[in-house]
Enzyme design. Structure first.
Site, PDB file in Angstrom:
ATOM      1  N   ARG A 101      15.778  57.634  49.205  1.00 49.95           N
ATOM      2  CA  ARG A 101      16.660  56.973  49.190  1.00 49.95           C
ATOM      3  C   ARG A 101      16.812  56.161  47.571  1.00 49.95           C
ATOM      4  O   ARG A 101      16.982  55.057  47.259  1.00 49.95           O
ATOM      5  CB  ARG A 101      16.340  55.556  50.299  1.00 49.95           C
ATOM      6  N   SER A 159      21.098  50.907  58.921  1.00 52.94           N
ATOM      7  CA  SER A 159      19.443  51.248  59.159  1.00 52.94           C
ATOM      8  C   SER A 159      19.087  50.221  57.740  1.00 52.94           C
ATOM      9  O   SER A 159      19.534  50.360  56.632  1.00 52.94           O
ATOM     10  CB  SER A 159      19.020  52.344  58.703  1.00 52.94           C
ATOM     11  N   GLU A 205      16.298  48.922  52.824  1.00 49.14           N
ATOM     12  CA  GLU A 205      17.154  50.317  52.678  1.00 49.14           C
ATOM     13  C   GLU A 205      18.593  49.420  52.177  1.00 49.14           C
ATOM     14  O   GLU A 205      19.146  49.933  51.379  1.00 49.14           O
ATOM     15  CB  GLU A 205      17.129  51.086  53.821  1.00 49.14           C
TER      16      GLU A 205
END
Length: 307
Positions: A173, A223, A293
Site C-alpha cells: 500500500r 477497506s 489504509e
C-alpha cells in the site's frame, strides 16, 4: 490576480468549477467544497495546472476515483485536480497501457477481452489506475507491482517523468508516488497470453467472493485499515464487538467489519471519529494499533483563498 480567469486562459481543454461540492466525487459521499475543481482532458493541461499552482503558491490536491478516500467537511483549499478523463486503454502485444483515469476494473476487463492474463485480481478494485499505482493496490493474492512495467508521472515542478517498476518503490500500500507527491498520468502493464474463458471464470469467482462478503450496496470508503502483521483487521474489529457501532451517519459494516458504511448522510467527521474509536478499542483489547489504509484529506472548517 483573478485565479479563475487566469486558469481559464491557461487551460483551454479543461473543465473548471469553483466552490464545487466534493461529496459528488467520493464513494463515501463525504467532503466539503473545493475552491477550484479542475478536470483535465490531456497530460499537457495537467502539467500546466501543476505549474500554475506552483507559480502562484496555490495548494493543489490530486483526486482520482475517490474510492478509498474521506474528505473532511471543510473541503479543500486551492486547486483540486482530477485526471479521470485520461482514460484511453490500448494494447501492444502483451502490454496494456492505460491513462490514469481509467478504472483498474476496466483495464482488467480489457485484458480479459484480449485474452491477456495477470490482472484478474483487480477485477473488483474500484479505484482508478492512478490511485492503484499510488497505493500499489492489491486483492486476492495479487498486487499491481506483479505486472506493472512503468508509470508516467508529473512532478510537483510540473515535469513529466517515466518511472520503472523498480523506481516506483512499490510496497504494501505504498509507492514513491506518495512519498514524492507525484501525479500518475499513465501506466503500462506486462501480461501473458491466456484463455479468455479461464480468465473470465477466475474473474467471476473473485467477483462472487467480493459481492458475497463486502457491503457494496452502501456508500463506503473501501477497506479502512491495512492488514496488521499476523492478523486481519476485519477479524480484530469483529472480535471486538464493533460491528454495527455507529457515529452519526456512519457505521461499522455488519457484513464486513473491515468496512465503514455511510447509512444516513454521514460526514467526514463521523468517519474520523468512528475510525479513532475502532483503533482505540482494538488497541485496548488486542494491543494492535490498526493503521489506516483509507486517505483522509481536507479541512475541518471552511476557509477560502482570496483572489
Amino acid at each position: 490576480m483573478n485565479i479563475e480567469k487566469s486558469l481559464r486562459e491557461r487551460l483551454t481543454n479543461s473543465v473548471i468549477k469553483t466552490d464545487e461540492p466534493l461529496q459528488r466525487y467520493t464513494y463515501s459521499h463525504t467532503g466539503g467544497n473545493a475552491d477550484y475543481y479542475i478536470s483535465v482532458y490531456n497530460i499537457h493541461d495537467a502539467m500546466e495546472t501543476i505549474r500554475f499552482a506552483k507559480e502562484y503558491s496555490i495548494p493543489i490536491t490530486y483526486l482520482g476515483n475517490g474510492s478509498n478516500l474521506i474528505i473532511r467537511d471543510g473541503g479543500i483549499r486551492g486547486i483540486v485536480l482530477n485526471t479521470l478523463e485520461l482514460k484511453e486503454i490500448k494494447r501492444d502485444g502483451d502490454y496494456i497501457t492505460s491513462g490514469s483515469g481509467s478504472r483498474i476494473i476496466d483495464v482488467s476487463r480489457f485484458a480479459r477481452d484480449h485474452s491477456l492474463t495477470g490482472l484478474e485480481f483487480a477485477c473488483g478494485i474500484p479505484g482508478s489506475v492512478g490511485g492503484a499505482v499510488y497505493m500499489n493496490a492489491g486483492a486476492y493474492g495479487g498486487e499491481l507491482k506483479d505486472c506493472l512495467v512503468e508509470a508516467s508521472v508529473i512532478t510537483p515542478d510540473g515535469e513529466l517523468l517515466t518511472l520503472t517498476n523498480e523506481e516506483l518503490h512499490l510496497g504494501y500500500r505504498q509507492s514513491i508516488v506518495q512519498e514524492n507527491g507525484y501525479l500518475v498520468v499513465e501506466a503500462t502493464f506486462k501480461l501473458e497470453e491466456g484463455s479468455s474463458s479461464e480468465i473470465n471464470a477466475k474473474m467471476d469467482e473473485l467477483t462472487f467472493l467480493r459481492e458475497s462478503k463486502q457491503p457494496l450496496d452502501l456508500p463506503s470508503c473501501g477497506s479502512v485499515f491495512q492488514r496488521p502483521p499476523g492478523h486481519f483487521a476485519g477479524k480484530l474489529i469483529q472480535d471486538s464487538g464493533l460491528q454495527g457501532h455507529r457515529v452519526g451517519g456512519v457505521e461499522v459494516s455488519k457484513k464486513h467489519a473491515g468496512f465503514m458504511v455511510n447509512i444516513d448522510n454521514g460526514t467526514g467527521s463521523d468517519y474520523e471519529e468512528l475510525i479513532h474509536h475502532v483503533q482505540q478499542v482494538v488497541k485496548e483489547k488486542y494491543d494492535v494499533l490498526l493503521q489506516r489504509e483509507v486517505r483522509i484529506i481536507g479541512e475541518h472548517t471552511e476557509k477560502t483563498i482570496q483572489d
